[in-house]
Design a protein around this motif. Structure first.
Motif, PDB file in Angstrom:
ATOM      1  N   ARG A 220       0.691  -1.189   0.074  1.00 54.57           N
ATOM      2  CA  ARG A 220       0.054   0.060  -0.018  1.00 54.57           C
ATOM      3  C   ARG A 220       0.705   1.177   0.043  1.00 54.57           C
ATOM      4  N   THR A 221       0.661   2.068  -1.031  1.00 52.35           N
ATOM      5  CA  THR A 221       1.505   3.267  -0.965  1.00 52.35           C
ATOM      6  C   THR A 221       0.316   4.381  -0.887  1.00 52.35           C
ATOM      7  N   PHE A 222       0.930   5.463   0.194  1.00 52.48           N
ATOM      8  CA  PHE A 222      -0.128   6.571   0.478  1.00 52.48           C
ATOM      9  C   PHE A 222       0.919   7.723   0.913  1.00 52.48           C
ATOM     10  N   VAL A 223       0.305   8.990   1.006  1.00 50.48           N
ATOM     11  CA  VAL A 223       0.901  10.049   1.474  1.00 50.48           C
ATOM     12  C   VAL A 223       0.437  10.505   2.786  1.00 50.48           C
ATOM     13  N   ARG A 224       1.540  10.828   3.552  1.00 46.15           N
ATOM     14  CA  ARG A 224       1.346  10.957   4.971  1.00 46.15           C
ATOM     15  C   ARG A 224       1.341  12.467   5.395  1.00 46.15           C
ATOM     16  N   VAL A 225       0.388  13.111   5.871  1.00 46.30           N
ATOM     17  CA  VAL A 225       0.398  14.622   6.337  1.00 46.30           C
ATOM     18  C   VAL A 225       0.046  14.645   7.801  1.00 46.30           C
ATOM     19  N   ARG A 226       0.914  15.677   8.361  1.00 47.05           N
ATOM     20  CA  ARG A 226       0.648  16.100   9.583  1.00 47.05           C
ATOM     21  C   ARG A 226       0.574  17.580   9.588  1.00 47.05           C
ATOM     22  N   THR A 227      -0.550  18.196  10.177  1.00 45.25           N
ATOM     23  CA  THR A 227      -0.670  19.551  10.130  1.00 45.25           C
ATOM     24  C   THR A 227      -1.353  20.203  11.370  1.00 45.25           C
ATOM     25  N   PRO A 228      -1.005  21.166  11.852  1.00 50.00           N
ATOM     26  CA  PRO A 228      -1.786  21.855  12.877  1.00 50.00           C
ATOM     27  C   PRO A 228      -3.099  22.473  12.598  1.00 50.00           C
ATOM     28  N   ALA A 259       2.418  13.149  -3.838  1.00 47.44           N
ATOM     29  CA  ALA A 259       2.662  13.957  -2.469  1.00 47.44           C
ATOM     30  C   ALA A 259       2.766  15.289  -3.056  1.00 47.44           C
ATOM     31  N   SER A 260       3.215  15.469  -4.355  1.00 51.10           N
ATOM     32  CA  SER A 260       3.386  16.966  -4.814  1.00 51.10           C
ATOM     33  C   SER A 260       1.952  17.884  -5.089  1.00 51.10           C
ATOM     34  N   ARG A 261       0.967  16.987  -5.244  1.00 47.63           N
ATOM     35  CA  ARG A 261      -0.165  17.741  -5.613  1.00 47.63           C
ATOM     36  C   ARG A 261      -0.796  17.639  -4.180  1.00 47.63           C
ATOM     37  N   VAL A 262      -0.595  16.920  -3.329  1.00 43.69           N
ATOM     38  CA  VAL A 262      -0.955  17.519  -1.632  1.00 43.69           C
ATOM     39  C   VAL A 262      -0.319  18.499  -1.341  1.00 43.69           C
ATOM     40  N   GLY A 263       0.931  18.879  -1.640  1.00 42.16           N
ATOM     41  CA  GLY A 263       1.613  20.137  -0.982  1.00 42.16           C
ATOM     42  C   GLY A 263       1.211  21.045  -1.727  1.00 42.16           C
ATOM     43  N   GLU A 264       0.669  21.180  -3.215  1.00 37.65           N
ATOM     44  CA  GLU A 264       0.259  22.210  -4.148  1.00 37.65           C
ATOM     45  C   GLU A 264      -1.073  22.698  -3.548  1.00 37.65           C
ATOM     46  N   LEU A 265      -1.770  21.645  -3.191  1.00 42.13           N
ATOM     47  CA  LEU A 265      -3.140  22.033  -2.615  1.00 42.13           C
ATOM     48  C   LEU A 265      -3.121  22.787  -1.252  1.00 42.13           C
ATOM     49  N   ALA A 266      -2.246  21.909  -0.383  1.00 40.65           N
ATOM     50  CA  ALA A 266      -1.941  22.789   0.992  1.00 40.65           C
ATOM     51  C   ALA A 266      -1.393  24.330   0.998  1.00 40.65           C
ATOM     52  N   ALA A 267      -0.497  24.439  -0.150  1.00 40.72           N
ATOM     53  CA  ALA A 267       0.278  25.775  -0.599  1.00 40.72           C
ATOM     54  C   ALA A 267      -1.034  26.815  -0.877  1.00 40.72           C
ATOM     55  N   HIS A 269      -4.278  26.717  -0.442  1.00 42.38           N
ATOM     56  CA  HIS A 269      -4.888  27.250   0.728  1.00 42.38           C
ATOM     57  C   HIS A 269      -4.335  27.638   1.945  1.00 42.38           C
ATOM     58  N   ARG A 270      -2.842  28.009   1.930  1.00 41.14           N
ATOM     59  CA  ARG A 270      -2.148  28.596   3.075  1.00 41.14           C
ATOM     60  C   ARG A 270      -2.319  27.456   4.254  1.00 41.14           C
ATOM     61  N   VAL A 271      -2.328  26.426   3.952  1.00 43.32           N
ATOM     62  CA  VAL A 271      -2.366  25.383   5.163  1.00 43.32           C
ATOM     63  C   VAL A 271      -0.884  24.995   5.711  1.00 43.32           C
ATOM     64  N   VAL A 272      -0.572  25.175   6.804  1.00 41.47           N
ATOM     65  CA  VAL A 272       0.672  24.837   7.045  1.00 41.47           C
ATOM     66  C   VAL A 272       0.874  23.395   7.482  1.00 41.47           C
ATOM     67  N   LEU A 273       1.896  22.905   6.938  1.00 42.19           N
ATOM     68  CA  LEU A 273       2.369  21.373   6.881  1.00 42.19           C
ATOM     69  C   LEU A 273       3.547  21.287   7.810  1.00 42.19           C
ATOM     70  N   HIS A 274       3.378  20.254   8.881  1.00 45.40           N
ATOM     71  CA  HIS A 274       4.477  19.733   9.679  1.00 45.40           C
ATOM     72  C   HIS A 274       5.248  18.698   9.207  1.00 45.40           C
ATOM     73  N   GLU A 275       4.292  17.887   8.169  1.00 46.17           N
ATOM     74  CA  GLU A 275       4.883  16.611   7.757  1.00 46.17           C
ATOM     75  C   GLU A 275       4.255  16.243   6.209  1.00 46.17           C
ATOM     76  N   LEU A 276       4.970  16.013   5.057  1.00 43.43           N
ATOM     77  CA  LEU A 276       4.352  15.618   4.058  1.00 43.43           C
ATOM     78  C   LEU A 276       5.414  14.502   3.166  1.00 43.43           C
ATOM     79  N   SER A 277       4.900  13.264   3.538  1.00 41.22           N
ATOM     80  CA  SER A 277       5.636  12.166   2.991  1.00 41.22           C
ATOM     81  C   SER A 277       5.105  11.043   2.301  1.00 41.22           C
ATOM     82  N   ARG A 278       5.717  10.555   1.154  1.00 42.61           N
ATOM     83  CA  ARG A 278       5.324   9.354   0.633  1.00 42.61           C
ATOM     84  C   ARG A 278       5.736   7.972   1.129  1.00 42.61           C
ATOM     85  N   GLN A 279       4.736   7.269   1.674  1.00 43.62           N
ATOM     86  CA  GLN A 279       5.009   6.154   2.422  1.00 43.62           C
ATOM     87  C   GLN A 279       4.881   4.855   1.547  1.00 43.62           C
TER      88      GLN A 279
END
Length: 302
Positions: A220-228, A259-267, A269-279
């Motif tokens: 199983r491959t997924f993107v892990r995201v941690r955000t406040p 993961a790149s697409r998730v990061g773009e969406l967060a950017a 919407h100005r959402v702060v990310l503490h972790e963005l990693s492909r698992q």
């Protein structure tokens, strides 16, 4: 190149190898994996003509092993590192192999130096450690400077420096255009060495694919995201048609989106990310998942 076509080996009512068909090609290190009792050793013995198939065929550069003249100049194999006459020194063990295969005796000093045994060349291998025995077995495989190398558990008994050495040696041999076929139970080491995998279970072929594809298809491959700001991120993802899964530790897991697409969406919407990693699973996890139903001897968990 090593080619197997419908290769089968039966011992009475037991089928050890069942219609195996695959090719081991030059230029890459090909890993040979399978649970205990899967038929790996039997397959390798048939490649070297030590066991005769019940049916099917295996060829080395288009010919069966027993039709090769000076076979050590075609294929070098390490199956049993301790298969050495106890009365001969390391040098004379290699000399016997060289003379029987028409190899220039000057090659002996070259391979002894390559494997780090020059200092014990005149000693008898019966006093060697397991790691030294492995090195002598590797020297025997390399003696004829063959285009094809086959190793069964080559790191067995080696110290960390030796493991690093044999790993790099196999990669260098493959990079030089040679065919390298290696079997090992050490998944972490195989993951660092092999580019292609052949996996068998209960004598049957389960996979013949690249390392990357094998892991991708069996894990199983997924993107892990941690955000406040998990609520804001979930809203941003939902607006883009992405549905994350909330984990007990507060992280979000997202499948099917890079993961790149998730990061773009967060950017956006100005959402702060503490972790963005492909698992992704390890080779060991992918191997266990694929071969779970093909394990002949399975211990019960306590």
């Amino acid at each position: 190149m090593i080619e197997l076509a419908e290769l089968t080996k039966r011992y009475g009512a037991k089928t050890a190898v069942d219609r195996l068909t695959f090719a081991v090609r030059p230029g890459v290190v090909t890993g040979f994996l399978g649970p205990n009792g899967a038929g790996k050793s039997t397959t390798m013995r048939m490649i070297l003509g030590l066991d005769h198939p019940t049916s099917g065929r295996v060829t080395i550069d288009g010919r069966p092993y027993d039709r090769l003249t000076r076979p050590l100049t075609y294929i070098g194999g390490l199956l049993e590192a301790k298969s050495v006459h106890p009365g001969r020194t390391a040098y004379h063990h290699l000399l016997c192999l060289a003379q029987s295969n028409g190899v220039d005796p000057r090659r002996i000093d070259e391979v002894l130096d390559l494997v780090g045994l020059t200092g014990v060349a005149r000693k008898r291998p019966k006093g060697f450690s397991l790691g030294m025995g492995q090195r002598l077995g590797i020297a025997s495989a390399l003696l004829g400077d063959p285009r094809i190398l086959m190793f069964d558990e080559p790191v067995n008994g080696l110290d960390p420096e030796g493991i690093h050495w044999i790993r790099n040696l196999m990669k260098q041999l493959a990079a030089g255009g040679r065919t390298v076929f290696v079997s090992s139970h050490l998944m972490s080491e195989m993951a660092l060495t092999a580019e292609h995998l052949v996996v068998i279970g209960q004598g049957r072929l389960l996979a013949d694919t690249s390392m990357a594809r094998f892991i991708e298809e069996n894990s199983r491959t997924f993107v892990r995201v941690r955000t406040p700001e998990p609520e804001r991120l979930r809203d941003a993802l939902a607006a883009a048609g992405v549905r994350p899964e909330q984990r007990p530790d507060g992280c979000l897991e997202i499948e099917g989106v890079p993961a790149s697409r998730v990061g773009e969406l967060a950017a956006e919407h100005r959402v702060v990310l503490h972790e963005l990693s492909r698992q992704q699973a390890s080779l060991e996890e992918a191997f266990m998942r694929l071969t779970h139903g093909a394990v002949e001897y399975q211990a019960r968990e306590g």
